[in-house]
Scaffold this motif. Sequence first.
Motif, PDB file in Angstrom:
ATOM      1  N   VAL A  71       0.825  -1.207   0.000  1.00 35.47           N
ATOM      2  CA  VAL A  71       0.000   0.000   0.000  1.00 35.47           C
ATOM      3  C   VAL A  71       0.866   1.267   0.000  1.00 35.47           C
ATOM      4  O   VAL A  71       1.778   1.412   0.815  1.00 35.47           O
ATOM      5  N   ALA A  72       0.546   2.165  -0.907  1.00 35.17           N
ATOM      6  CA  ALA A  72       1.224   3.468  -0.966  1.00 35.17           C
ATOM      7  C   ALA A  72       0.918   4.270   0.287  1.00 35.17           C
ATOM      8  O   ALA A  72      -0.107   4.066   0.943  1.00 35.17           O
ATOM      9  N   SER A  73       1.787   5.205   0.611  1.00 38.22           N
ATOM     10  CA  SER A  73       1.547   6.061   1.767  1.00 38.22           C
ATOM     11  C   SER A  73       0.304   6.916   1.537  1.00 38.22           C
ATOM     12  O   SER A  73      -0.006   7.304   0.411  1.00 38.22           O
ATOM     13  N   CYS A  74      -0.404   7.210   2.638  1.00 37.51           N
ATOM     14  CA  CYS A  74      -1.581   8.062   2.532  1.00 37.51           C
ATOM     15  C   CYS A  74      -1.157   9.448   2.074  1.00 37.51           C
ATOM     16  O   CYS A  74      -0.034   9.892   2.315  1.00 37.51           O
ATOM     17  N   ASP A  75      -2.065  10.108   1.362  1.00 38.67           N
ATOM     18  CA  ASP A  75      -1.823  11.464   0.883  1.00 38.67           C
ATOM     19  C   ASP A  75      -3.158  12.197   0.850  1.00 38.67           C
ATOM     20  O   ASP A  75      -4.205  11.617   1.140  1.00 38.67           O
ATOM     21  N   ILE A  76      -3.109  13.456   0.518  1.00 37.77           N
ATOM     22  CA  ILE A  76      -4.328  14.266   0.520  1.00 37.77           C
ATOM     23  C   ILE A  76      -5.383  13.693  -0.425  1.00 37.77           C
ATOM     24  O   ILE A  76      -6.580  13.735  -0.137  1.00 37.77           O
ATOM     25  N   HIS A  77      -4.934  13.084  -1.512  1.00 40.71           N
ATOM     26  CA  HIS A  77      -5.872  12.504  -2.478  1.00 40.71           C
ATOM     27  C   HIS A  77      -6.596  11.289  -1.889  1.00 40.71           C
ATOM     28  O   HIS A  77      -7.779  11.087  -2.145  1.00 40.71           O
ATOM     29  N   ARG A  78      -5.888  10.483  -1.079  1.00 33.22           N
ATOM     30  CA  ARG A  78      -6.521   9.336  -0.428  1.00 33.22           C
ATOM     31  C   ARG A  78      -7.596   9.817   0.536  1.00 33.22           C
ATOM     32  O   ARG A  78      -8.691   9.259   0.599  1.00 33.22           O
ATOM     33  N   TYR A  79      -7.304  10.862   1.298  1.00 31.71           N
ATOM     34  CA  TYR A  79      -8.294  11.370   2.246  1.00 31.71           C
ATOM     35  C   TYR A  79      -9.514  11.939   1.520  1.00 31.71           C
ATOM     36  O   TYR A  79     -10.651  11.737   1.955  1.00 31.71           O
ATOM     37  N   HIS A  80      -9.292  12.619   0.402  1.00 30.33           N
ATOM     38  CA  HIS A  80     -10.430  13.125  -0.383  1.00 30.33           C
ATOM     39  C   HIS A  80     -11.254  11.960  -0.912  1.00 30.33           C
ATOM     40  O   HIS A  80     -12.493  12.007  -0.892  1.00 30.33           O
ATOM     41  N   GLU A  81     -10.575  10.901  -1.375  1.00 31.61           N
ATOM     42  CA  GLU A  81     -11.270   9.702  -1.869  1.00 31.61           C
ATOM     43  C   GLU A  81     -12.138   9.077  -0.781  1.00 31.61           C
ATOM     44  O   GLU A  81     -13.207   8.529  -1.052  1.00 31.61           O
ATOM     45  N   LEU A  82     -11.686   9.188   0.481  1.00 34.65           N
ATOM     46  CA  LEU A  82     -12.438   8.635   1.609  1.00 34.65           C
ATOM     47  C   LEU A  82     -13.492   9.602   2.142  1.00 34.65           C
ATOM     48  O   LEU A  82     -14.143   9.314   3.139  1.00 34.65           O
TER      49      LEU A  82
END
Length: 179
Positions: A71-82
């Motif tokens: 798994v890639a590190s979390c980033d702002i895009h992951r949080y927006h996706e969630l």
Amino acid sequence: MLKVTNTHGSQVADFWAFSAADPGEHLSMEHMRPNLRKLCPAAGDALVTNRRRAILTLVSDSSEGVHDTLVASCDIHRYHELGHQGYHDNCTDNLRMALAAIGLALPQVPCPFNLWMNTPARPGGEMVWLPPVSRAGDAVMFRAEMDLIAVVSACPMDLLPINGADAVPRSLSVTVSAA
């Protein structure tokens, strides 16, 4: 020696290592997995770079050895996706800020070694996000095989149970010693 301790038992750590001589050479999950012929290293295994050279050896692991290399590190895009709106602390920015503090910048962020992250694959290949199985005080110990820069980010994920069923990020302890 570098020791990362899961102080409370439920915290995931994103871990990176870069050659001090050339940060373009870094710990690489994509190169480590085929070198080891398994998804996750165990005590005694060499962790290799994108140039297939040993950068660290995993000397010991007092946990059950449940870690993630996919798994890639979390980033702002992951949080927006969630569904999170606005800025959220994340491991990608934590890495970038840590490196900027010593005058380094990366063109891209390599995939981290996610210590204590419990993301098993189910039959059919589905990945699930489960709380860590680590306990308070569990630790991994690494031996450097070259001069390196190591970065550890206590993952701030609070939207999935990555950091425990309560999804509360907590502290880690990192110790560096000569032997």
